[in-house]
Scaffold this active site. Structure first.
Site, PDB file in Angstrom:
ATOM      1  N   CYS A 382       0.956  -1.043   0.014  1.00 49.46           N
ATOM      2  CA  CYS A 382      -0.014  -0.073   0.026  1.00 49.46           C
ATOM      3  C   CYS A 382       0.925   1.350   0.108  1.00 49.46           C
ATOM      4  O   CYS A 382       1.423   1.538  -1.120  1.00 49.46           O
ATOM      5  CB  CYS A 382      -0.977  -0.176   1.175  1.00 49.46           C
ATOM      6  N   HIS A 508      -3.520  -4.798   0.575  1.00 47.43           N
ATOM      7  CA  HIS A 508      -2.806  -5.466   1.697  1.00 47.43           C
ATOM      8  C   HIS A 508      -2.810  -6.907   1.768  1.00 47.43           C
ATOM      9  O   HIS A 508      -3.905  -7.505   2.370  1.00 47.43           O
ATOM     10  CB  HIS A 508      -3.668  -4.895   2.885  1.00 47.43           C
ATOM     11  N   GLU A 510      -1.407  -9.011   2.954  1.00 47.53           N
ATOM     12  CA  GLU A 510      -1.097  -9.750   4.289  1.00 47.53           C
ATOM     13  C   GLU A 510      -2.445 -10.448   5.018  1.00 47.53           C
ATOM     14  O   GLU A 510      -2.355 -11.096   5.696  1.00 47.53           O
ATOM     15  CB  GLU A 510      -0.459  -8.593   5.305  1.00 47.53           C
TER      16      GLU A 510
END
Ligand code: GLN
Length: 551
Positions: A382, A508, A510
């Site tokens: 990001c 994102h 993750e």
């Protein structure tokens, strides 16, 4: 009929209620039951989206764009189910709803009160998760029994058992059993007091989970069983575990899932447990004998919870490669002073995570540049992608004052800017791009090979975008756009082809990594970092080998 488990906590905060609830969720899943989860948070913010990461850790984003508590990240990673914004409700959200109804006249002129109107709204939020295809809803009640704010929630969950029937509800209470060095023994008194407090709200726990640093003896269990009025087998010892992923196995050894199933009148014999998948994950953690050092360049490095999902995603990638992840938490503001030091030279990889606001941004740009020039594998998330683009603009395109409009409203070269729906640059405002968006990947790029897919969905939480006006200049300087947003063509992923792994994503990723299914971008980062650690770089990664296939 959907059944409900309520998890409350006593004695102290930070005992790991979210992990206990998630681990129970995993065990029930291992019994073939369909599980979903919800966190009830007694604070007054409507959601954690506006909270400082120092206050509350990471904001976890769901596919539908919910900005939620970080415990939802644990839920998703443990029960392996994508949740949505309905899985998190706060006092603020609940009161907003009640007040909106009052203004609409929905209460037909009655006095609106905590009981029944707020408690009904809480119950409704829980009940909403029940569905034909859901066997168990696990409800974690945030905060600690005894807090002022928690009272309406305890009242609501107390009523819940009356509403849906005894056999459909299980109350789990998590407490601390401290070891007092001076007395040389573990103490049950805090647990007794906590259970008394819970009972004063009308809730008798069915299961008591005791957190401690030493296992709880049979004698102590007997005492807790007698004084707190739960069966012996319902007193669960939860000792500090070597890794969070060991917790489900530890709770299984204590028989927690069996007690919960019996309380819920679920025939545990008809749902035999199969732990093999999870055991494989835990075995892989134990097998890591090598480590790679990853520099995490962030603003909130004093509070690792601010980057919880990033750290877990790195660890999952480590499980895949059989390496441990040694994180060097590098304050972004220090990077410019660190570039020529041993500390940077020792890094096998660099992660530049997301963030808001100007502090530390120049350091993040310096980290992107350092990784690029020293061929250190790097992943930008990001804001991480945005600083990578700024680095290329400034140092490869010769646009010396290139910046994001977020940090310099007067920059002559806003390579990162606010975009409106038509992809025009806008001056002010700009709403957050939140939740899952599709990206179309550019065939042949490292990113496309890593994902082994053409269209991928990742979760977003940002306002600014790569300015399309600069795309050509950036590409001429060697930056490859490895993916664009499917509808508007916004830049989603970038990479440098002649670098081992220098990849940025506007999303994102993750949030979508799982212990047994590492995210491809993290997996390749750690693969490249491992090559560097073993002195095998600088070679280009051979992504055509089966490392690229999802495990
Ligand atoms: N601050 C940047 C933006 O709003 C990046 C946000 C983030 O990293 N989540 O676009």
């Amino acid at each position: 009929m959907t059944k409900f488990v309520f998890v409350t906590g006593g004695v102290s905060s930070s005992l790991g209620k979210g992990l206990t609830a998630s681990s129970l969720g995993r065990l029930l899943r291992c019994r073939g039951l369909a599980v979903t989860m919800i966190k009830l948070d007694p604070y007054i913010n409507v959601d954690p989206g506006t909270m400082n990461p120092y206050e509350h850790g990471e904001v976890f984003v769901t596919d539908d764009g919910g900005e939620t508590d970080l415990d939802l990240g644990h839920y998703e990673r443990f029960i392996d189910r994508d949740l949505n914004r309905d899985s998190n409700a706060t006092t603020g959200k609940i009161y907003s709803q009640v007040i909106a109804k009052e203004r609409r006249g929905d209460y037909l002129g009655r006095t609106v009160q905590v009981i029944p109107h707020v408690t009904d709204e809480i119950k409704e939020r829980v009940r909403r998760l029940a569905a034909d295809d859901i066997d168990v809803v696990i409800v974690e009640v945030g905060g600690t029994v005894g807090d002022i704010e928690i009272i309406p929630f305890l009242e609501a969950i107390r009523q819940f058992r009356r509403d849906v029937g005894r056999d459909n509800v299980c109350y789990v209470h998590l407490t601390l059993v401290p070891y007092l060095g001076a007395a040389g023994e573990q103490k049950t008194k805090p647990t007794q007091h906590s259970v008394t407090e819970l009972r004063s709200r009308g809730i008798q726990p069915d299961v008591i989970v005791c957190r401690s640093d030493q296992p709880i003896s049979e004698g102590l269990k007997r005492k807790i069983s007698l004084l707190c009025d739960v069966p012996m087998e319902a007193v669960i010892s939860a000792v500090d575990a070597p890794s969070i992923y060991d917790i489900p196995l530890a709770l299984y050894d204590e028989g927690m899932d069996t007690v919960v199933c019996r309380t819920l009148a679920i025939d545990d014999a008809a749902h035999p447990v199969d732990l093999t998948g999870w055991q494989r994950v835990v075995e892989r953690i134990a097998q890591t004998d090598r480590t790679v050092r990853i520099g995490l360049v962030g603003k909130y490095v004093n509070l690792p919870d601010a980057y919880l999902s990033v750290v877990e995603a790195l660890r999952h990638a480590g499980f895949h490669h059989g390496v441990g992840i040694d994180i060097d938490w590098i304050p972004a503001e220090d990077v410019e002073q660190l570039v020529d030091t041993e500390r940077m030279a020792h890094l096998d990889g660099i992660v530049i995570p997301g963030g808001f606001g100007e502090r530390g941004v120049e350091g993040k740009i310096a980290a992107a540049r350092y990784a690029r020039e020293h061929r250190v594998p790097a992943l930008g998330l990001c804001l991480g992608l945005q600083v990578m683009v700024i680095d290329v603009a400034r140092h490869l395109c010769g646009l010396a004052d290139a910046n994001s409009r977020e940090f310099d409203t007067a920059t002559r070269h806003p390579v990162i800017d606010l975009m409106d729906e038509q992809q025009n640059v806008v001056d002010m405002g700009g709403t957050m791009r939140l939740g899952a968006y599709a990206a179309r990947l550019t065939p042949g790029t490292k990113v496309a090979k890593a994902y082994a897919d053409e269209v991928v969905y990742e979760r977003h939480r940002h306002r600014y975008e790569v300015n399309p006006r600069y795309r050509r200049v950036l590409e001429e300087a060697g930056l490859v756009c490895s993916g664009v947003e499917a509808k508007r063509g916004l830049v989603e992923l970038v990479e440098l082809p002649d670098h081992p792994w220098w990849v940025g994503t506007q999303a994102h990723p993750e949030f979508k990594s799982r212990p047994d299914r590492p995210h491809p971008l993290f997996r390749e980062l750690i693969g490249a970092a491992l090559e560097r650690a073993e002195g095998r770089l600088p070679h280009l990664l051979d992504l055509d080998s089966d490392v690229g296939a999802a495990s």
